[in-house]
Write an enzyme that holds these catalytic residues in place. Sequence first.
Site, short mmCIF file in Angstrom:
data_model
loop_
_atom_site.label_atom_id
_atom_site.label_comp_id
_atom_site.label_asym_id
_atom_site.label_seq_id
_atom_site.Cartn_x
_atom_site.Cartn_y
_atom_site.Cartn_z
N LYS A 214 32.71 10.68 34.37
CA LYS A 214 33.73 10.21 35.59
C LYS A 214 34.80 9.07 34.85
O LYS A 214 35.88 9.36 35.19
CB LYS A 214 33.05 9.40 36.61
N GLU A 220 27.11 7.78 25.50
CA GLU A 220 26.33 8.98 24.76
C GLU A 220 27.26 10.24 25.27
O GLU A 220 27.35 11.11 24.20
CB GLU A 220 24.81 9.12 25.86
N GLY A 275 26.01 9.23 40.91
CA GLY A 275 25.74 10.29 40.08
C GLY A 275 24.55 11.14 40.38
O GLY A 275 24.70 12.25 40.18
N ARG A 276 23.58 10.49 40.78
CA ARG A 276 22.01 11.36 41.07
C ARG A 276 22.51 12.13 42.33
O ARG A 276 21.61 12.76 42.55
CB ARG A 276 21.24 10.33 41.28
N GLU A 361 15.55 5.86 40.72
CA GLU A 361 16.96 5.05 40.16
C GLU A 361 17.20 4.64 41.50
O GLU A 361 18.11 3.48 41.93
CB GLU A 361 18.11 5.92 39.69
N HIS A 392 -4.26 22.98 34.88
CA HIS A 392 -4.89 23.10 33.49
C HIS A 392 -4.55 21.87 32.84
O HIS A 392 -4.70 21.96 31.38
CB HIS A 392 -4.70 24.38 32.85
N LYS A 512 22.19 -1.10 28.07
CA LYS A 512 23.67 -0.44 27.72
C LYS A 512 24.36 -1.58 26.79
O LYS A 512 24.90 -1.30 25.87
CB LYS A 512 24.41 0.19 28.77
#
Length: 548
Positions: A214, A220, A275-276, A361, A392, A512
């Site tokens: 954004k 990153e 964001g999520r 979050e 399993h 951060k």
Amino acid sequence: MSATSTPVQTPLTQLPAWRALQQHFEAVRTKHLRDLFAGDAGRGTRLAVEAAGIYFDYSKHRITDETVRLLLDLARQSGLEERREAMFTGEKINITEKRAVLHTALRAAKDAVIEVDGRNVVPEVYEVLDHMADFSERVRSGVWKGATGKAMRNVVNIGIGGSDLGPVMAYEALRHYSRRDMTFRFVSNVDGTDFAEATHDLDPAETLFIISSKTFTTLETMTNAQTARQWSLARLKDERAVAKHFAAVSTNAEEVAKFGIDTANMFGFWDWVGGRYSMDSAIGLSTMLAIGPENFRSMLSGFHAMDEHFRTAPLEKNLPVLMGLLSVWYADFFGSETVAVLPYDQYLKRFPAYLQQLTMESNGKHVTLAGRRVDYATGPIFWGEPGTNGQHSFYQLIHQGTRLIPCDFIGFCRTLNPLGDHHTLLMANVFAQGEALAFGKTPEQVRAEGTPEWLVPHRVFEGNRPSSTLLLDQLTPEALGKLVALYEHSVFTQGVIWQIDSFDQWGVELGKVLAKKIIGELEGAGPAAGSHDSSTTALMKRFRNRRS
């Protein structure tokens, strides 16, 4: 409640419904699902709801009709209906950032009117969707050409968090509908291995990068974006090639242009989309490129169908409300710390990872909207794997371990890939696992099988392990939209009950900030004396000494 104010609320644990639930819990905590089913022939169909194409069976939970009634009372006393309407109408319910929460506007009807600060945002949403569709059609048809005149055969989405998890999950979930003559890759980790492996077999002349940030400043993402730029130009040479091989999902036109991307190929979104919650916004550009605009619109219609159900259905028949209240019941009364999400469809292999961000979050908070420390559990840990693989792996702990782990089983009545009796076997496991968790196997049943007495304790299944089963017809784009929206609104329901802000994420900030400081110290003269604790200082010193 005004658009920016904190709602005045009675503390959760002082609500009459909460106190009634505490008393009720003592009366039902030892009841076994065997007995609840044996005493109620209609339980399996009565405690089930079908809406928006999803059949939700919640009968295998450690609840009675009275439990449900009291949980619904808690929802009403918590102001769920009022908070829900405040969200849908654009009030700024994200109080710490003073923002509206309008991911529902991303899939609203074209003639809807949803205002933020007096402006209807729906036309802007459709303007971006049309822009995405035009771009996608040009790329998919081969009209869009790269710097050497070749069509784009590879698409690499670069983002992190919600700018990665949603697109990755949606691509994997809808791969059946994707262009098989195109390759789609996703880069999120700042670890260089992620970029190296995603691009090692790609031709820069046929590769389109989508940079999803954004602000166009995310550390990153922009580190990987600069690497992608260098990787492309090493082959394509001409700086003007960047405009042919990069698009941006961002609102920072200045930085996008500085990078070399034509701002005509910049796709925006808004601060009222977290964001999520953004996979159905421009962040879903890679999804649209993969499955096409028509399928993307079908996914949006699925989101909208669940939105309308959540907004209008009575609480007692409301899928997200019931799911959310059950999560509160187990987290705060039984002390359960996790929820297992177990999709029995290989295409949904990334769905649990997507839900981890959506749920943890959102509701991983320790203070209320008013800033008071909570004195109850919030935000259970979500995890899971697709069935039957998980059976399993970790199902042993769910069946016979010491922890109570509520489970969500997700299954489909029809498969997208009919092969022999595979799907029948798959779905038999869905039903068998829910039954086994609920009813278990008694010592008497084990003995009746001829088991030696010394072995009996090892083969006993206590049962009474709760689960929900969600059945849908088939995994279509529309069905995926419904599933995601179901969990979105369940998370909202939980947050309202817990009186927390489900739409900020301050917990990701501190790391951060410290990382930016440490980057300079690792690359420069090292940390100043006393600038870090002794452990961090020693680790940094060892890294600096050993990396050379």
